[in-house]
Structure formats: C-alpha cells, structure tokens
Write a protein that holds these residues in place. Structure first.
Motif, PDB file in Angstrom:
ATOM      1  N   GLU A 105      54.794  -1.440 -60.490  1.00 55.97           N
ATOM      2  CA  GLU A 105      54.594  -1.301 -59.043  1.00 55.97           C
ATOM      3  C   GLU A 105      53.174  -0.824 -58.736  1.00 55.97           C
ATOM      4  O   GLU A 105      52.503  -1.366 -57.870  1.00 55.97           O
ATOM      5  CB  GLU A 105      55.604  -0.310 -58.471  1.00 55.97           C
ATOM      6  CG  GLU A 105      57.040  -0.758 -58.607  1.00 55.97           C
ATOM      7  CD  GLU A 105      58.029   0.372 -58.356  1.00 55.97           C
ATOM      8  OE1 GLU A 105      57.611   1.467 -57.919  1.00 55.97           O
ATOM      9  OE2 GLU A 105      59.221   0.154 -58.604  1.00 55.97           O
ATOM     10  N   LEU A 106      52.739   0.197 -59.461  1.00 52.19           N
ATOM     11  CA  LEU A 106      51.399   0.735 -59.232  1.00 52.19           C
ATOM     12  C   LEU A 106      50.326  -0.282 -59.612  1.00 52.19           C
ATOM     13  O   LEU A 106      49.327  -0.442 -58.901  1.00 52.19           O
ATOM     14  CB  LEU A 106      51.198   2.039 -60.010  1.00 52.19           C
ATOM     15  CG  LEU A 106      49.851   2.734 -59.826  1.00 52.19           C
ATOM     16  CD1 LEU A 106      49.577   3.034 -58.352  1.00 52.19           C
ATOM     17  CD2 LEU A 106      49.805   4.013 -60.658  1.00 52.19           C
ATOM     18  N   PHE A 107      50.526  -0.989 -60.726  1.00 50.49           N
ATOM     19  CA  PHE A 107      49.546  -1.993 -61.126  1.00 50.49           C
ATOM     20  C   PHE A 107      49.397  -3.063 -60.042  1.00 50.49           C
ATOM     21  O   PHE A 107      48.279  -3.446 -59.685  1.00 50.49           O
ATOM     22  CB  PHE A 107      49.912  -2.640 -62.463  1.00 50.49           C
ATOM     23  CG  PHE A 107      48.948  -3.719 -62.845  1.00 50.49           C
ATOM     24  CD1 PHE A 107      47.699  -3.396 -63.356  1.00 50.49           C
ATOM     25  CD2 PHE A 107      49.253  -5.049 -62.624  1.00 50.49           C
ATOM     26  CE1 PHE A 107      46.776  -4.389 -63.659  1.00 50.49           C
ATOM     27  CE2 PHE A 107      48.341  -6.051 -62.930  1.00 50.49           C
ATOM     28  CZ  PHE A 107      47.101  -5.716 -63.445  1.00 50.49           C
ATOM     29  N   ARG A 108      50.505  -3.542 -59.524  1.00 50.53           N
ATOM     30  CA  ARG A 108      50.423  -4.567 -58.478  1.00 50.53           C
ATOM     31  C   ARG A 108      49.777  -3.994 -57.216  1.00 50.53           C
ATOM     32  O   ARG A 108      48.999  -4.679 -56.551  1.00 50.53           O
ATOM     33  CB  ARG A 108      51.813  -5.145 -58.201  1.00 50.53           C
ATOM     34  CG  ARG A 108      52.268  -6.079 -59.319  1.00 50.53           C
ATOM     35  CD  ARG A 108      53.644  -6.691 -59.074  1.00 50.53           C
ATOM     36  NE  ARG A 108      54.720  -5.741 -59.293  1.00 50.53           N
ATOM     37  CZ  ARG A 108      55.215  -5.431 -60.492  1.00 50.53           C
ATOM     38  NH1 ARG A 108      54.730  -5.995 -61.575  1.00 50.53           N
ATOM     39  NH2 ARG A 108      56.209  -4.572 -60.604  1.00 50.53           N
ATOM     40  N   GLN A 109      50.030  -2.736 -56.898  1.00 46.33           N
ATOM     41  CA  GLN A 109      49.426  -2.111 -55.723  1.00 46.33           C
ATOM     42  C   GLN A 109      47.907  -2.016 -55.867  1.00 46.33           C
ATOM     43  O   GLN A 109      47.174  -2.387 -54.951  1.00 46.33           O
ATOM     44  CB  GLN A 109      50.006  -0.719 -55.496  1.00 46.33           C
ATOM     45  CG  GLN A 109      49.403  -0.008 -54.308  1.00 46.33           C
ATOM     46  CD  GLN A 109      49.887   1.427 -54.180  1.00 46.33           C
ATOM     47  OE1 GLN A 109      50.701   1.898 -54.950  1.00 46.33           O
ATOM     48  NE2 GLN A 109      49.359   2.130 -53.196  1.00 46.33           N
ATOM     49  N   VAL A 110      47.425  -1.534 -57.008  1.00 45.19           N
ATOM     50  CA  VAL A 110      45.971  -1.405 -57.166  1.00 45.19           C
ATOM     51  C   VAL A 110      45.304  -2.768 -57.322  1.00 45.19           C
ATOM     52  O   VAL A 110      44.125  -2.914 -57.008  1.00 45.19           O
ATOM     53  CB  VAL A 110      45.579  -0.453 -58.325  1.00 45.19           C
ATOM     54  CG1 VAL A 110      46.100   0.946 -58.063  1.00 45.19           C
ATOM     55  CG2 VAL A 110      46.038  -0.960 -59.666  1.00 45.19           C
ATOM     56  N   SER A 111      46.051  -3.764 -57.773  1.00 46.21           N
ATOM     57  CA  SER A 111      45.505  -5.124 -57.905  1.00 46.21           C
ATOM     58  C   SER A 111      45.405  -5.831 -56.565  1.00 46.21           C
ATOM     59  O   SER A 111      44.637  -6.788 -56.427  1.00 46.21           O
ATOM     60  CB  SER A 111      46.386  -5.962 -58.840  1.00 46.21           C
ATOM     61  OG  SER A 111      46.399  -5.424 -60.133  1.00 46.21           O
ATOM     62  N   LEU A 112      46.179  -5.413 -55.592  1.00 49.43           N
ATOM     63  CA  LEU A 112      46.205  -6.064 -54.284  1.00 49.43           C
ATOM     64  C   LEU A 112      44.819  -6.154 -53.671  1.00 49.43           C
ATOM     65  O   LEU A 112      44.432  -7.193 -53.135  1.00 49.43           O
ATOM     66  CB  LEU A 112      47.165  -5.318 -53.347  1.00 49.43           C
ATOM     67  CG  LEU A 112      47.437  -5.951 -51.995  1.00 49.43           C
ATOM     68  CD1 LEU A 112      48.114  -7.314 -52.160  1.00 49.43           C
ATOM     69  CD2 LEU A 112      48.315  -5.026 -51.167  1.00 49.43           C
ATOM     70  N   ASP A 113      44.024  -5.084 -53.757  1.00 49.60           N
ATOM     71  CA  ASP A 113      42.673  -5.098 -53.203  1.00 49.60           C
ATOM     72  C   ASP A 113      41.768  -6.103 -53.904  1.00 49.60           C
ATOM     73  O   ASP A 113      40.840  -6.629 -53.304  1.00 49.60           O
ATOM     74  CB  ASP A 113      42.030  -3.705 -53.296  1.00 49.60           C
ATOM     75  CG  ASP A 113      42.674  -2.702 -52.361  1.00 49.60           C
ATOM     76  OD1 ASP A 113      43.297  -3.125 -51.369  1.00 49.60           O
ATOM     77  OD2 ASP A 113      42.565  -1.492 -52.646  1.00 49.60           O
ATOM     78  N   GLU A 114      42.033  -6.356 -55.175  1.00 48.79           N
ATOM     79  CA  GLU A 114      41.165  -7.236 -55.959  1.00 48.79           C
ATOM     80  C   GLU A 114      41.571  -8.703 -55.887  1.00 48.79           C
ATOM     81  O   GLU A 114      40.717  -9.576 -55.817  1.00 48.79           O
ATOM     82  CB  GLU A 114      41.151  -6.778 -57.411  1.00 48.79           C
ATOM     83  CG  GLU A 114      40.556  -5.398 -57.571  1.00 48.79           C
ATOM     84  CD  GLU A 114      40.660  -4.875 -58.989  1.00 48.79           C
ATOM     85  OE1 GLU A 114      40.858  -5.684 -59.922  1.00 48.79           O
ATOM     86  OE2 GLU A 114      40.538  -3.654 -59.170  1.00 48.79           O
ATOM     87  N   ILE A 115      42.882  -8.974 -55.937  1.00 47.73           N
ATOM     88  CA  ILE A 115      43.317 -10.379 -56.008  1.00 47.73           C
ATOM     89  C   ILE A 115      44.321 -10.754 -54.927  1.00 47.73           C
ATOM     90  O   ILE A 115      44.910 -11.834 -54.966  1.00 47.73           O
ATOM     91  CB  ILE A 115      43.888 -10.714 -57.405  1.00 47.73           C
ATOM     92  CG1 ILE A 115      45.124  -9.871 -57.727  1.00 47.73           C
ATOM     93  CG2 ILE A 115      42.814 -10.574 -58.470  1.00 47.73           C
ATOM     94  CD1 ILE A 115      45.860 -10.311 -58.995  1.00 47.73           C
ATOM     95  N   GLY A 116      44.525  -9.881 -53.962  1.00 46.19           N
ATOM     96  CA  GLY A 116      45.426 -10.184 -52.852  1.00 46.19           C
ATOM     97  C   GLY A 116      46.869 -10.340 -53.301  1.00 46.19           C
ATOM     98  O   GLY A 116      47.314  -9.717 -54.268  1.00 46.19           O
ATOM     99  N   THR A 117      47.571 -11.199 -52.591  1.00 47.18           N
ATOM    100  CA  THR A 117      49.002 -11.367 -52.882  1.00 47.18           C
ATOM    101  C   THR A 117      49.263 -12.023 -54.227  1.00 47.18           C
ATOM    102  O   THR A 117      50.412 -12.039 -54.685  1.00 47.18           O
ATOM    103  CB  THR A 117      49.698 -12.176 -51.773  1.00 47.18           C
ATOM    104  OG1 THR A 117      49.081 -13.462 -51.676  1.00 47.18           O
ATOM    105  CG2 THR A 117      49.630 -11.440 -50.438  1.00 47.18           C
ATOM    106  N   SER A 118      48.235 -12.497 -54.901  1.00 46.49           N
ATOM    107  CA  SER A 118      48.424 -13.025 -56.266  1.00 46.49           C
ATOM    108  C   SER A 118      48.899 -11.923 -57.214  1.00 46.49           C
ATOM    109  O   SER A 118      49.403 -12.218 -58.295  1.00 46.49           O
ATOM    110  CB  SER A 118      47.127 -13.640 -56.789  1.00 46.49           C
ATOM    111  OG  SER A 118      46.808 -14.783 -56.031  1.00 46.49           O
ATOM    112  N   SER A 119      48.761 -10.657 -56.795  1.00 46.81           N
ATOM    113  CA  SER A 119      49.246  -9.559 -57.632  1.00 46.81           C
ATOM    114  C   SER A 119      50.749  -9.665 -57.875  1.00 46.81           C
ATOM    115  O   SER A 119      51.255  -9.143 -58.867  1.00 46.81           O
ATOM    116  CB  SER A 119      48.890  -8.206 -57.007  1.00 46.81           C
ATOM    117  OG  SER A 119      49.519  -8.053 -55.757  1.00 46.81           O
ATOM    118  N   LEU A 120      51.467 -10.372 -57.007  1.00 45.88           N
ATOM    119  CA  LEU A 120      52.901 -10.594 -57.210  1.00 45.88           C
ATOM    120  C   LEU A 120      53.191 -11.389 -58.482  1.00 45.88           C
ATOM    121  O   LEU A 120      54.304 -11.325 -59.011  1.00 45.88           O
ATOM    122  CB  LEU A 120      53.497 -11.366 -56.024  1.00 45.88           C
ATOM    123  CG  LEU A 120      53.654 -10.616 -54.724  1.00 45.88           C
ATOM    124  CD1 LEU A 120      54.101 -11.563 -53.623  1.00 45.88           C
ATOM    125  CD2 LEU A 120      54.648  -9.479 -54.887  1.00 45.88           C
TER     126      LEU A 120
END
Length: 185
Positions: A105-120
C-alpha cells in the motif's frame, strides 16, 4: 507501544535477488540500484543472484536465504506485474510467516507521484519469515530507487523511531559464525 529504535546504527546483512527472463548480472540495473542504496546506507551485501521468472526457482533461492542464519533481509526485484511471466508474489507469499500488509500500500502511494495511476500495476509485497524481512519490488531501477529511498532506507535503519524492522530480524550475535565460500562478506 514500545519504542523499537536504537541510538546506534546496526549494519544488516542483505541478499538481493533479481527475477528476470532477459537480464544478466551485467545488465541488471535494478539489482545494482538496490545494492548501491544498501551499501551507501552502511549495510552489507551478503549475496546477489538472478533467476528466471519461475515460481520454483524463485522459491528455491528465497528459501535458501530464509534458512541461512546470516541473511537478515532479502530484496527481490522483478516479476511483480501482471504479465503471464510475473510470478514473484505467488512464489514468495506462501513462504512468509507474517505479511507486512502496509508495504504494498505504501509503495503504491509513494509511487503515485512518480508514475500516476500506473502504480496500481505493482504487486509489491513484503513479509517476515524465519526472522528475515522479504521485500518484493518491481523490476525497474526507478521503482527500486523509490522503494529504497522512501521506505526501506528508514525501515532498515535501527535509529528510525518510533519503530523499524531491525528489532524483528535475526540477531547475528546469536548465530555461530562459520567460514563461508562465495560472495559472503
């Protein structure tokens, strides 16, 4: 809650596994990114390996490190996506004693700023098995850098308060020190 931090830094012994059907150790930029991060932080690389994206090869390598009394952390890069050949989460999950539910969950949250919804598209996960923290990360160098700088660097530092993972890992002082061959440090 007890505070699980220490005033002194404790260097950890970390193994790095790259899961890839196409990379070699020479072309493994993701594994190298993790190694550079852990060494810059003062930790020791115990061993580095590369296996193809095969459930049984992944499990064999990870099981050996989980059983090794000198391996405290296992960082795995690759095989966490959704293609047919992405098998790391289903290979590793059955080996874990306890899941670190918030890691993905945290990894996808911090990735959101970098790669947007592709973090899913990341199935990053972590857990503890036999006193070893096992983290499954995506196979890109940027994802490994994000995981290291925004999550792992602090959580693998015994000085991070109020708590970190160091207190939950195998204690090397309790282990017999034996001579080892190969890439051990």
């Amino acid at each position: 809650m007890a505070h699980l931090s220490s005033a002194e830094f404790q260097a950890l012994r970390i193994a790095v596994l790259t899961v890839s059907d196409t990379r070699t150790l020479a072309t493994d930029t993701s594994g190298q990114t993790l190694i550079e991060g852990l060494e810059a932080a003062g930790h020791a690389l115990v061993e580095r390996a590369l296996v193809i994206d095969d459930i049984w090869q992944i499990r064999a390598r990870v099981c050996a490190w989980i059983a090794d009394p000198l391996v405290q952390v296992i960082l795995i890069t690759g095989g966490t996506g959704f293609t047919v050949r992405d098998n790391t989460p289903q290979a590793v999950a059955p080996l874990l004693d306890k899941l670190v539910d918030g890691f993905g969950e945290l990894f996808r949250q911090v990735s959101l700023d970098e790669i947007g919804t592709s973090s899913l598209q990341s199935r990053a996960l972590a857990g503890i098995s036999n006193g070893a923290l096992v983290c499954c990360l995506p196979g890109s160098p940027n994802a490994c850098r994000t995981a290291w700088t925004k999550i792992l660097r602090e959580q693998l530092d015994s000085r991070t308060g109020p708590c970190n993972f160091v207190a939950h890992l195998k204690r090397l002082a309790d282990q017999p020190q034996v001579a080892r061959c190969g890439a051990r440090s």
